[in-house]
Design a protein around this motif. Sequence first.
Motif, PDB file in Angstrom:
ATOM      1  N   LEU B  38      15.924   6.670  15.379  1.00  6.81           N
ATOM      2  CA  LEU B  38      15.071   6.677  15.141  1.00  6.81           C
ATOM      3  C   LEU B  38      14.608   5.367  14.299  1.00  6.81           C
ATOM      4  O   LEU B  38      13.597   4.097  14.384  1.00  6.81           O
ATOM      5  CB  LEU B  38      14.144   6.683  13.374  1.00  6.81           C
ATOM      6  CG  LEU B  38      13.836   8.540  13.638  1.00  6.81           C
ATOM      7  CD1 LEU B  38      13.140   8.581  12.742  1.00  6.81           C
ATOM      8  CD2 LEU B  38      12.505   8.881  14.144  1.00  6.81           C
ATOM      9  N   GLU B  41      14.845   2.759  17.818  1.00  8.92           N
ATOM     10  CA  GLU B  41      12.449   3.557  18.505  1.00  8.92           C
ATOM     11  C   GLU B  41      11.606   2.366  17.384  1.00  8.92           C
ATOM     12  O   GLU B  41      10.620   2.042  17.766  1.00  8.92           O
ATOM     13  CB  GLU B  41      12.605   3.945  18.412  1.00  8.92           C
ATOM     14  CG  GLU B  41      11.648   5.004  19.244  1.00  8.92           C
ATOM     15  CD  GLU B  41      11.189   6.639  18.709  1.00  8.92           C
ATOM     16  OE1 GLU B  41       9.642   6.866  19.066  1.00  8.92           O
ATOM     17  OE2 GLU B  41      11.492   7.490  17.762  1.00  8.92           O
ATOM     18  N   PHE B  42      12.047   1.949  16.403  1.00  8.75           N
ATOM     19  CA  PHE B  42      10.689   1.578  15.017  1.00  8.75           C
ATOM     20  C   PHE B  42      11.778   0.511  14.581  1.00  8.75           C
ATOM     21  O   PHE B  42      10.540   0.076  13.797  1.00  8.75           O
ATOM     22  CB  PHE B  42      10.857   3.221  14.577  1.00  8.75           C
ATOM     23  CG  PHE B  42      10.187   3.782  14.338  1.00  8.75           C
ATOM     24  CD1 PHE B  42       9.457   4.107  15.343  1.00  8.75           C
ATOM     25  CD2 PHE B  42      10.292   5.270  13.664  1.00  8.75           C
ATOM     26  CE1 PHE B  42       9.300   5.447  15.900  1.00  8.75           C
ATOM     27  CE2 PHE B  42       9.588   6.610  14.129  1.00  8.75           C
ATOM     28  CZ  PHE B  42       8.593   6.496  14.936  1.00  8.75           C
ATOM     29  N   ASN B  45       8.697  -1.075  13.572  1.00 11.60           N
ATOM     30  CA  ASN B  45       7.313  -1.320  12.137  1.00 11.60           C
ATOM     31  C   ASN B  45       8.183  -1.556  11.249  1.00 11.60           C
ATOM     32  O   ASN B  45       8.034  -1.830   9.552  1.00 11.60           O
ATOM     33  CB  ASN B  45       7.526   0.155  12.533  1.00 11.60           C
ATOM     34  CG  ASN B  45       6.215  -0.198  14.198  1.00 11.60           C
ATOM     35  OD1 ASN B  45       5.437  -0.718  13.718  1.00 11.60           O
ATOM     36  ND2 ASN B  45       6.001   1.047  14.784  1.00 11.60           N
ATOM     37  N   LEU B  46       9.597  -1.221  11.396  1.00 12.39           N
ATOM     38  CA  LEU B  46      10.189  -1.244   9.909  1.00 12.39           C
ATOM     39  C   LEU B  46      10.861  -2.559   9.053  1.00 12.39           C
ATOM     40  O   LEU B  46      10.585  -2.021   7.846  1.00 12.39           O
ATOM     41  CB  LEU B  46      12.385  -0.291  10.088  1.00 12.39           C
ATOM     42  CG  LEU B  46      12.030   1.513  10.739  1.00 12.39           C
ATOM     43  CD1 LEU B  46      13.410   1.745  11.474  1.00 12.39           C
ATOM     44  CD2 LEU B  46      11.259   2.237   9.875  1.00 12.39           C
ATOM     45  N   GLN B  48       9.009  -4.613   9.560  1.00 16.54           N
ATOM     46  CA  GLN B  48       7.792  -5.403   8.737  1.00 16.54           C
ATOM     47  C   GLN B  48       7.267  -4.818   7.991  1.00 16.54           C
ATOM     48  O   GLN B  48       6.482  -4.694   7.016  1.00 16.54           O
ATOM     49  CB  GLN B  48       5.751  -4.896   9.742  1.00 16.54           C
ATOM     50  CG  GLN B  48       6.378  -5.297  11.718  1.00 16.54           C
ATOM     51  CD  GLN B  48       5.983  -6.917  11.175  1.00 16.54           C
ATOM     52  OE1 GLN B  48       5.202  -7.577  10.129  1.00 16.54           O
ATOM     53  NE2 GLN B  48       7.155  -7.991  11.756  1.00 16.54           N
ATOM     54  N   ARG B  49       7.576  -3.716   7.490  1.00 19.14           N
ATOM     55  CA  ARG B  49       7.405  -2.811   6.355  1.00 19.14           C
ATOM     56  C   ARG B  49       8.403  -2.815   5.553  1.00 19.14           C
ATOM     57  O   ARG B  49       7.594  -2.876   4.396  1.00 19.14           O
ATOM     58  CB  ARG B  49       7.685  -0.991   6.549  1.00 19.14           C
ATOM     59  CG  ARG B  49       6.175  -0.650   7.908  1.00 19.14           C
ATOM     60  CD  ARG B  49       6.349   0.847   8.219  1.00 19.14           C
ATOM     61  NE  ARG B  49       5.611   0.778   9.541  1.00 19.14           N
ATOM     62  CZ  ARG B  49       5.432   2.366  10.067  1.00 19.14           C
ATOM     63  NH1 ARG B  49       6.343   3.451   9.641  1.00 19.14           N
ATOM     64  NH2 ARG B  49       4.636   2.086  11.217  1.00 19.14           N
ATOM     65  N   SER B 332      13.311  12.091   9.714  1.00 20.82           N
ATOM     66  CA  SER B 332      11.922  10.853   9.133  1.00 20.82           C
ATOM     67  C   SER B 332      11.674  10.876   7.193  1.00 20.82           C
ATOM     68  O   SER B 332      11.506   9.564   6.883  1.00 20.82           O
ATOM     69  CB  SER B 332      10.791  11.786   9.338  1.00 20.82           C
ATOM     70  OG  SER B 332      10.134  11.298   8.596  1.00 20.82           O
ATOM     71  N   LEU B 335      14.845   8.147   6.635  1.00 19.16           N
ATOM     72  CA  LEU B 335      14.378   6.530   6.876  1.00 19.16           C
ATOM     73  C   LEU B 335      13.022   6.258   6.185  1.00 19.16           C
ATOM     74  O   LEU B 335      13.202   5.347   5.526  1.00 19.16           O
ATOM     75  CB  LEU B 335      13.670   6.679   8.256  1.00 19.16           C
ATOM     76  CG  LEU B 335      14.502   5.517   9.554  1.00 19.16           C
ATOM     77  CD1 LEU B 335      16.318   7.150   9.566  1.00 19.16           C
ATOM     78  CD2 LEU B 335      13.897   5.155  10.499  1.00 19.16           C
ATOM     79  N   GLY B 336      12.248   6.884   5.200  1.00 18.61           N
ATOM     80  CA  GLY B 336      11.413   6.874   4.134  1.00 18.61           C
ATOM     81  C   GLY B 336      11.960   6.273   3.243  1.00 18.61           C
ATOM     82  O   GLY B 336      12.098   5.030   2.916  1.00 18.61           O
ATOM     83  N   VAL B 339      13.346   2.413   3.875  1.00 17.53           N
ATOM     84  CA  VAL B 339      12.301   1.380   3.592  1.00 17.53           C
ATOM     85  C   VAL B 339      12.317   1.375   2.086  1.00 17.53           C
ATOM     86  O   VAL B 339      12.349   0.396   1.937  1.00 17.53           O
ATOM     87  CB  VAL B 339      11.361   2.310   4.054  1.00 17.53           C
ATOM     88  CG1 VAL B 339       9.865   0.283   4.106  1.00 17.53           C
ATOM     89  CG2 VAL B 339      11.098   2.448   6.116  1.00 17.53           C
ATOM     90  N   ARG B 343      13.283  -2.335   0.696  1.00 18.55           N
ATOM     91  CA  ARG B 343      12.147  -2.637   0.263  1.00 18.55           C
ATOM     92  C   ARG B 343      12.777  -3.512  -1.190  1.00 18.55           C
ATOM     93  O   ARG B 343      12.752  -4.721  -1.495  1.00 18.55           O
ATOM     94  CB  ARG B 343      11.337  -2.250  -0.309  1.00 18.55           C
ATOM     95  CG  ARG B 343      10.241  -1.986   1.553  1.00 18.55           C
ATOM     96  CD  ARG B 343       8.777  -1.507   1.046  1.00 18.55           C
ATOM     97  NE  ARG B 343       7.925  -2.489   0.295  1.00 18.55           N
ATOM     98  CZ  ARG B 343       7.721  -2.855  -1.000  1.00 18.55           C
ATOM     99  NH1 ARG B 343       7.878  -1.662  -1.602  1.00 18.55           N
ATOM    100  NH2 ARG B 343       7.332  -3.994  -1.784  1.00 18.55           N
ATOM    101  N   ILE B 346      14.399  -6.411  -0.901  1.00 16.45           N
ATOM    102  CA  ILE B 346      14.367  -7.672  -1.131  1.00 16.45           C
ATOM    103  C   ILE B 346      13.086  -8.389  -1.523  1.00 16.45           C
ATOM    104  O   ILE B 346      13.198  -8.806  -2.342  1.00 16.45           O
ATOM    105  CB  ILE B 346      13.285  -7.447   0.417  1.00 16.45           C
ATOM    106  CG1 ILE B 346      14.521  -7.760   1.310  1.00 16.45           C
ATOM    107  CG2 ILE B 346      12.325  -8.781   0.787  1.00 16.45           C
ATOM    108  CD1 ILE B 346      13.942  -7.311   3.108  1.00 16.45           C
ATOM    109  N   HIS B 347      12.417  -7.502  -2.254  1.00 14.38           N
ATOM    110  CA  HIS B 347      11.856  -7.588  -2.974  1.00 14.38           C
ATOM    111  C   HIS B 347      10.899  -7.742  -4.836  1.00 14.38           C
ATOM    112  O   HIS B 347      10.941  -7.247  -5.479  1.00 14.38           O
ATOM    113  CB  HIS B 347      10.224  -6.877  -2.766  1.00 14.38           C
ATOM    114  CG  HIS B 347       9.959  -6.716  -1.699  1.00 14.38           C
ATOM    115  ND1 HIS B 347       8.386  -8.423  -0.943  1.00 14.38           N
ATOM    116  CD2 HIS B 347      10.146  -6.192  -0.274  1.00 14.38           C
ATOM    117  CE1 HIS B 347       8.619  -8.133   0.329  1.00 14.38           C
ATOM    118  NE2 HIS B 347       8.960  -7.081   0.489  1.00 14.38           N
ATOM    119  N   GLY B 348      12.669  -6.612  -5.002  1.00 14.08           N
ATOM    120  CA  GLY B 348      13.287  -6.178  -6.463  1.00 14.08           C
ATOM    121  C   GLY B 348      12.879  -5.034  -6.664  1.00 14.08           C
ATOM    122  O   GLY B 348      12.017  -4.328  -5.817  1.00 14.08           O
TER     123      GLY B 348
END
Lengths: 449, 449
Positions: B38, B41-42, B45-46, B48-49, B332, B335-336, B339, B343, B346-348
Motif C-alpha cells: 500500500l 501503491e498509494f 495520495n499518502l 498529499q494527505r 489499511s 496505514l490510517g 498517516v 501528520r 509535520i503539523h504538530g
Amino acid sequence: MSVVSAESNGNYPGKGVGEPVGVAILGKGTVGTGVLRLLSEFSHNLEQRIGGPLEVRGVAVSNVDKHKDAPEAAGLYLTDNALELIERDDVDVVVEVIGGIDYPRELVLKALRAGKSVVTANKALVAAHGSELADAANEAGVDLYYEAAVAAAIPVVGMLRRSLAGDQVQRISGIVNGTTNFILDAMASTGASYEDALAEATRLGYAEADPTADVEGHDAASKAAILASMGFHTRVTFDDVYCEGITGITAEDIAAAAKANQTIKLLAICERLVNEDGTTRAVNARVHPTLVPNEHPLASVDKSYNAIFVEAEAAGRLMFYGNGAGGAPTASAVLGDLVGAARNKIHGGRAPAENPYANYDVVGFEEVETRYHVNMTVNDRVGVLADLARMFSEADVSLSAVRQEESGNEAHLIVVTHKAREKNLHEIVQRLSDHDDVIAVNSVLRLHD
Amino acid sequence: MSVVSAESNGNYPGKGVGEPVGVAILGKGTVGTGVLRLLSEFSHNLEQRIGGPLEVRGVAVSNVDKHKDAPEAAGLYLTDNALELIERDDVDVVVEVIGGIDYPRELVLKALRAGKSVVTANKALVAAHGSELADAANEAGVDLYYEAAVAAAIPVVGMLRRSLAGDQVQRISGIVNGTTNFILDAMASTGASYEDALAEATRLGYAEADPTADVEGHDAASKAAILASMGFHTRVTFDDVYCEGITGITAEDIAAAAKANQTIKLLAICERLVNEDGTTRAVNARVHPTLVPNEHPLASVDKSYNAIFVEAEAAGRLMFYGNGAGGAPTASAVLGDLVGAARNKIHGGRAPAENPYANYDVVGFEEVETRYHVNMTVNDRVGVLADLARMFSEADVSLSAVRQEESGNEAHLIVVTHKAREKNLHEIVQRLSDHDDVIAVNSVLRLHD
C-alpha cells in the motif's frame, strides 16, 4: 533542536494544559439543548479528556426571553448578538447548531477568520459552502469539524478523514435519511401505501410537517456531497448530486421487490468511476431509490436507523450503523468534535481538513453505469417480448433476467439489465413508453450490486 | 502572543510541510507485506494527505535472505538488526507488525523512548502492556497508535478515542474473532458439528494449524481488554478478562438456539456496572458464547466478518461491521494510523492516547448480572419442575421462561432466567447438576439483552 513554531500548528496561540477552553454555542434548538445538557452532565469527563475545562461563554439565540428560563440555560449568558459573542477574546471554539445556510455561513466565516475553531452540525451549509469554509479554516490555521452533519453520531466523517486515510475509497452507499427509511420500512412491513406510511411517520415525529427535504432526497443529497468530498478528496457540492426521492414508490413496487428477495432503500451513492487500467476517470454522487438484495447488510437497516456502507480497496467492505438523527445522537457527535477542537487548542495540531487535492472530474449521473429493473404492462401478443428485447440489444444493453406474467390480454413484463450507461438505460425507457405494445411502464428502479 | 512551545506538542522537534517522514517497518509477514504494497501503491495520495512523503528507511526481518528477493522489498534496506533501524536519526515513525509479546515490547519501548511515534497491530502486546507503552509514549510526547490491533480496518479504536470522546460508553459487545464466527456460522448454516466446522475453517485458511488462541477466546479477550480500556478510561488488561471459548458448543445447542429464533455468537462484552443512582460502580470485560436474538444486528454477522456494537448514553446504539482480519484490511488500518502519526510529526499535536483517568474498579465476572439459558434432561416425574423452580427462587433468581418437552421417562427442561448475579447463577447450575432428578445439564448459555 528546532522549536515547533506557532505557524506549524495554526496561526493562533495555543493554551496550556489546564487552561479553560471557551465555547460559544450558536443556536438552542433540539441539538443545542442536547449539547448544553451533555456539557453539564459530562463536564468532569470532558475536562479529563481534553486537558482543560470547557467553559460556555454564551449561547446565541434569536429570542433571549424565550430561552432564559430553560433549565439548561441556568447561569449561562444568553444573547441575540451572535457576532459579538463569536468575537469575544475568551471564545476559542464556536459551535454552530442554528441550521439554514446564509446566516450560519456568515457566522462561521466570521468565527474562522477570527481564529476560532468551528464545530457545525449543519449539512446544508457544508454541502453548499464546504470549500469556502475549509479555505477560511486553512487560512486561519484553525479546525472545522462537522461529524454531526452526516448521520449524527455514526462517525463516518471521522472514518473518512482518518481511519481510511491510508486507503482508497471505491464507493460509499448510505442510508443517510431516517425519515425516508422509516417510511420505506413501514411500507415493507405493513404493506401500507406511501401516503399512509408518510402520515404515520408524521404522527410519530419521524417526518416534519413539510417533509419535502426528506422525501425528495435533498437532505440525503447534502450528505452525499459531504461524503463524496471527504471520500474522494474532490470538491463535490449539493448541486453536483443527482437526486430522486421516494414519492413515486408504490406499495406494488415494495411488494414486487419483496417477492424478488429485495428491499427498496433510498441510497446516497458516491462512486469512483475507473478506466480500464484501474485509474480514476471521475467521481459521481447521487441519491435515488434502489433495489437492495436482502442478503446485503443495508437491506436489514430498519426503522429510522441510518447505515453507511463503504467499499475501500484494502479495507474491503465496512458498514457503520446507528441513529442518524435526533437531539442526543447529534449532540454526541458535536461533543466528540468539540473535544477534538479543544484538545487541539491545548495540545497543538490540527485535525485533517477537507483536502481536495485529487480534484477528480465530477460527472453527472448519465455518465455512470447502473442496472435497471423495469416493470411494464404490455399487450400479450406473440413477438412482443422479442421486439422489446431487441430494443435493449440495439442500445447495447444486455439483459440479466426477463420475467413475464400473463393476466388476460395483458402481460406484466419485468426486465433486469446488466450494467450499462444510465443515459442509454434512460433513453430505452423513454422509447419503451412510446412503444405501441407497451401499455404502461409501471416502475423503473436501479439495482444495487 | 504566546508561541506554541515544543513541549506542548511533544518533546521532539516537528518537521516542516513537505519534509519526508522516515518510517521503519518491523516485520514482513502478511501484514508487513500488505503495508509495503500500500505504501508503494498509494504513495502520492499518502503524501498529499500527510503534507510530506513517507520514506521507508528499512524493514527489519529475522532472516534477510528469505525476504531480499520479494517484489515489495525491491530497493528497500532489509536488516535483521531492528534496534539499530529504530534508532536511526532519520526514522520518525516505527511500524511494529512482528507479533508476539516480549520482543516487540522491547522494540516498541525503545522506539517510544527514542522519540519515535509507533504504530502497532499487535493486540497481545497492547492488551498485556498497553499502559506501560502509553506511559512511555506520554513521557516522550509521541504517538502510540493501534487501530489494527482490534478488528483490523473496522475503526473502533478511533471511534472510542475520538468520536465518542464527548459521550459515555455503557457497553461494547463485539464479534471480534473471525475464526470463531466462521465456525459458529458454518455450524448454524450447515448443521455441522464443532469438529467438522473447525476442520472446514482450517481447510479454508480461516483457522490456524493450532487454533487454540481463537477457539478458546484468548484472541477475543485481548481485544476486549483494549476496548474496555479505551471505552471506560480505565486500565483493563488481558488478565482481567473472563474468557470462555466455543469448544463446548454443540450442533444441538445451535439447533435449539435457531428454534428459539436466536444465534450463538462468541462475544467480547465490556460493560459499565452502575449503582442505583446511575453512577458507575465498576467495569467488567469478558468473552463467552452468547445467545443473541435474531433481530439483534449482531446476529446476522456471518462468515468471518467482525462487528462491534456500542451502546453510549447520548449516541444510542452504534454498530461497526467489516473484515476483522487479513493482510489487506489490517494493512489499511496500519496505514490510517501511519498517516495520523506522520501528520502529527509535520503539523504538530498528538493523537488522544489511552487515558485511564476514570480508574474504575475492574471487577470479575462473578459480580456481573447476566441471564442464563439452561438446558437440562430431567426425570419426568410429578413435582420435578416445581422442585427445580424452587431452587431458583431460593437463590433469588427469577425465571423469565420455562419450557418442557417430554420424551419417554425423561424430559428436556429449558429454563431462562431474568438478570441475576453471575455468581448466583453459576452456583445454581452446580446445585442443579447434583440434583437427583437432573440426569444431565446439557448446556448453559448466557443471553444477550
